[in-house]
Structures are given as C-alpha cells and as structure tokens.
Design an enzyme around this catalytic site. Structure first.
Site, PDB file in Angstrom:
ATOM      1  N   ALA A  71       0.824  -1.211   0.000  1.00 21.81           N
ATOM      2  CA  ALA A  71       0.000   0.000   0.000  1.00 21.81           C
ATOM      3  C   ALA A  71       0.856   1.259   0.000  1.00 21.81           C
ATOM      4  CB  ALA A  71      -0.925  -0.009   1.212  1.00 21.81           C
ATOM      5  N   CYS A  72       1.976   1.196   0.710  1.00 23.52           N
ATOM      6  CA  CYS A  72       2.844   2.384   0.814  1.00 23.52           C
ATOM      7  C   CYS A  72       3.574   2.686  -0.478  1.00 23.52           C
ATOM      8  CB  CYS A  72       3.864   2.187   1.930  1.00 23.52           C
ATOM      9  SG  CYS A  72       3.126   1.960   3.552  1.00 23.52           S
ATOM     10  N   HIS A  73       3.542   1.756  -1.441  1.00 21.28           N
ATOM     11  CA  HIS A  73       4.264   1.969  -2.688  1.00 21.28           C
ATOM     12  C   HIS A  73       3.379   2.512  -3.798  1.00 21.28           C
ATOM     13  CE1 HIS A  73       7.178  -1.437  -1.259  1.00 21.28           C
ATOM     14  NE2 HIS A  73       7.318  -0.310  -0.596  1.00 21.28           N
TER      15      HIS A  73
ATOM     16  N   HIS B 273       0.632   7.623  -3.117  1.00 21.80           N
ATOM     17  CA  HIS B 273       0.024   7.030  -1.929  1.00 21.80           C
ATOM     18  C   HIS B 273      -1.505   6.996  -2.023  1.00 21.80           C
ATOM     19  CE1 HIS B 273       3.863   6.759   0.079  1.00 21.80           C
ATOM     20  NE2 HIS B 273       4.116   7.967  -0.342  1.00 21.80           N
TER      21      HIS B 273
END
Length: 433
Positions: A368-370, A374
């Site tokens: 998800a952080c990539h 965001h």
C-alpha cells in the site's frame, strides 16, 4: 455512516498485510482505557498511577510476545518512526565514537559509517538510508534477493561487511512476497564477524511477522526489532525493542521536552492506544498457533482454488506465484500469496485493471505504501520495486496482485473471491488494452 458500515461488512478482505482490522478485544480495551485511564500517566494522582500501571502491563505483554525484557520495549508512533530511529541511532553512535578517537582537524578524513540492508526492505528503512547517502553522511550496501529462494544469501551480507559497518538491517519477512529471511543465522554470523570489523548493531523489521510466526529476539540475535500494531489487529502505533537501551545498545532521543519512556522518547504517552497494543499482543501470546493454523489453511485453500480456476490450457490464463516456496511455512508467511495473471495476448493488461473490476474483494497491487502518490492501488502503473528486485520479470510484476488472508477469512470468502477474481481477470483481458 450506516451505508458505509453496511458496505464494509460485505467486503471480502484480502489486504491484511496492508493493515488488519482491530480485534474486538482490542477495541474494548481501547474504549475502556479512554474512559477509565484518561489521566496523564506521569501524574502522581491515583488515576495517573492507574494509567501508568496499564502502560506497564502492556509493555510486559509486548515483551512476552517476543521473549524480551519489558524494560527493553519503547513505545513509538509506528514502524516508520521505529525504523528511522534505528538508523539515526546507529549513525549518531558511529560519529560519537569517531569524535573520541579523532581530533576535530582530522574528522573530515573519517570514513563514512556503513549500513547493510536488503533491496526489498520497507520504504521506512530504505528511504532514510538513501537520504543519508545522498547527503554524504553514510554509505550503504543493498543486498539483492536470490530469485531461486525469494530470500538473501548469508554470504552476500558477510562479503560487504567492513570496519565502519555500524548497522545490518534485514527484515524478518517481506510484506509483498511473504518470503521469510534467515535473520537468526545472518545476525549470528554478523555478530561474530563484527568482533573483527568493529562494533556493528543488528536490526530486523518484524512488522509483517508478528502474529504469524513465533518471534524470539534472543534467538534472532538482534539489538533492535520493529513492532507495528496495525499489522496484528492492534492500533496504529508501534514499539521498538532495544537490547538494554542506552547501556548495551545506543538509543539517542529523537524528541526533547519531557522525560517519558525513561527519557528516550518525550511526549505524554498515548495510554488508550498503548493499552490496545498490549491487548493485541496478549491475543498473540494466547492464540498464536490457532491463528497460524487457520491462516495457513485459508492460504492453502486459496492457492488450490486459484490453480483450479486459472489452470493452464484452453482459453484460461496462467497463474504465477511470485515466491518459489509459497506453500512452505518455513519459507513463506502463512497468510501471503503474491500471484500474477498472465496471457501472452494481453499486451498492456495490468493488475490495476483487475482490481478496478472487483466488486467486493479488497486486495492490492504490491504494498500500500508503494502506490503512486500514496493513493489506492488502482493508480499503480509501474511494477513493484520489491518484485523487480526479487527477479520477477516486469510484465509479470505489472500483473501481480497480493492476496493476504487473515484471522477473519473463511472458506466461503475464498470460494466467492476466486470466482470474482476470474470474472475480473476475464473482463480486464477483453479490453485488450
């Protein structure tokens, strides 16, 4: 709000590596603490002391979860703070020691401190290291993953060690592929080698591992270990294990303005969230094997149903599992499947197209952080750097979806999800974009 809650209840959630829902017991603990433990834990009042007692109890539960001393647990805002703090501590320690050995006039000639980590760490570890390198304050070696195993080679780590190596950080398991790394063996050898090279500290990011495997900091041979609550049905705070902080292992404060956490982390403690983290740890302490067995059963059912539905041949696409030992509990997390859907005719077909066609199933294309900017994973148009680092070909990486089951996953969820996935893949394939 009612419509939102109704829609959430209908979701089949396969994105537990991104975040887990709060366990009911954790919600209860947090709510109770909000009402009954609202006082400042640093207060000498009766209710202040009661809040402090709850914090101590939570610290003990977390310590038990990783076989640590409770005084070695420091509460943080989450994994990002914990990982950044480890990097900062190692670098500050190195320069502090060098200043004792070298005169100010010769300080510019001191070699830069050296950090060893892997190419597939979380951004919260990769980016602070890269920033230090860019600023000319450190040097770093990023170890590549062996595509045959999904992990790293111990000898590759030992090969890059040198006298100025101050930190070796290797994640315990990867959030995208589920690969489990041999941290205990690596750190044991690093510790032995560091007696020759210098004083090197060892860290592992255990964010994805807690609640899915037994963790023992003593057997792992680490000085630091990162704990993230929302990865094991707890709140969005975290903790950092530090082996005898300030004595055996450096931990210079990041914040100033108070003496909380024994002077290591200033700021009034977030009692309700700490209590929630302790409750989440207690659940792991009491039910780990139950959780592991259930998640592994659900993962194997998901794996088998995917193979059955997307079998090679006729007009159906192939499925590629991006971990060589996806079904082996000793090599891959019990809940994680990284799978690509591929057919040579789908020239520009991507995982994003599949995710956009899913009505009830929640999954992700990589971490998800990539995601770009965001935002949600449907915005991802470039392959995951982690998968590319693992040797996955770009056209496969672009077609990859991460499916991470959880404690709440049922066989009925999997049956329905696989049908939906097949429908979503078929719809995306028809576009021939």
């Amino acid at each position: 709000m009612a419509n939102l809650m109704s829609s959430i209840a209908d979701v089949i959630y396969f994105d537990n590596n991104a975040t887990t829902p709060l366990a009911p017991e954790v919600c209860h603990a947090i709510n109770t603490a909000c009402v009954n433990a609202f006082a400042n834990p640093s207060s000498a009042s009766v209710i202040g002391k009661a809040a402090k007692k709850l914090i101590i109890e939570s610290r003990s539960e977390i310590a038990q979860m990783i076989n640590a001393d409770f005084t070695d647990i420091i509460f943080t805002s989450g994994g990002t703070e914990s990982n950044n703090w480890v990097v900062y501590s190692a670098i500050k320690y190195y320069y502090s020691k060098m200043s004792e050995k070298v005169s100010p006039n010769d300080f510019k000639s001191v070699p830069l401190p050296h950090i060893v980590t892997t190419e597939v760490e979380h951004d919260a570890m990769i980016e602070p290291i890269q920033k230090l390198v860019e600023e000319g304050k450190a040097q770093a070696s990023f170890i590549a993953v062996d595509p045959k195993t999904g992990s790293i080679d111990l000898e590759d780590v030992l090969r890059v060690l040198k006298e100025e190596t101050v930190l070796v950080s290797v994640m315990l398991s990867n959030n995208e592929t589920g690969a489990i790394f041999p941290v205990a063996e690596i750190m044991q050898r690093v510790k032995a080698a560091s007696k020759e090279y210098g004083n090197c500290f060892c860290h592992t990011d255990a964010a994805q591992s807690i609640g899915k495997m037994k963790i023992d900091v003593k057997k792992l041979n680490v000085d630091y270990l990162t704990i993230v609550g929302h990865k094991f049905y707890g709140p969005r705070i975290g903790a950092l294990y530090v082996n005898k902080p300030g004595e055996k292992t450096p931990l210079p404060p990041l914040f100033f303005g108070g003496n909380q956490e024994r002077g290591f982390r200033s700021g009034t403690e977030n009692t309700p969230m700490i209590v929630g983290l302790g409750a989440a740890a207690r659940l792991v302490n009491e039910n780990l094997e139950l959780y592991r067995n259930h998640m592994y059963q659900m993962k194997m059912l998901l794996h088998d149903k995917l193979v059955e539905m997307f079998e090679t041949g006729s007009e159906r696409p192939c499925v590629f599992f991006n971990h060589p030992n996806v079904t082996d509990q000793s090599n891959c997390l019990v809940n994680t499947i990284s799978v690509a859907f591929y057919d040579p005719e789908w020239k520009s077909f991507t995982a994003s197209a599949v995710l956009n066609n899913l009505s009830k199933v929640v999954a992700s294309a990589g971490a998800a952080c990539h995601s770009q900017q965001h935002n949600d994973s449907s915005a991802v148009t470039t392959p995951s750097r982690v998968l590319i680092s693992c040797g996955v070909e770009e056209h496969i990486a672009l077609r990859t979806i991460r499916l991470s089951v959880g404690r709440q996953t049922t066989a009925a969820d999997i049956e329905e999800a696989v049908v939906q996935l097949y429908s979503a893949v078929s719809m995306a394939a028809q576009t021939k974009i």
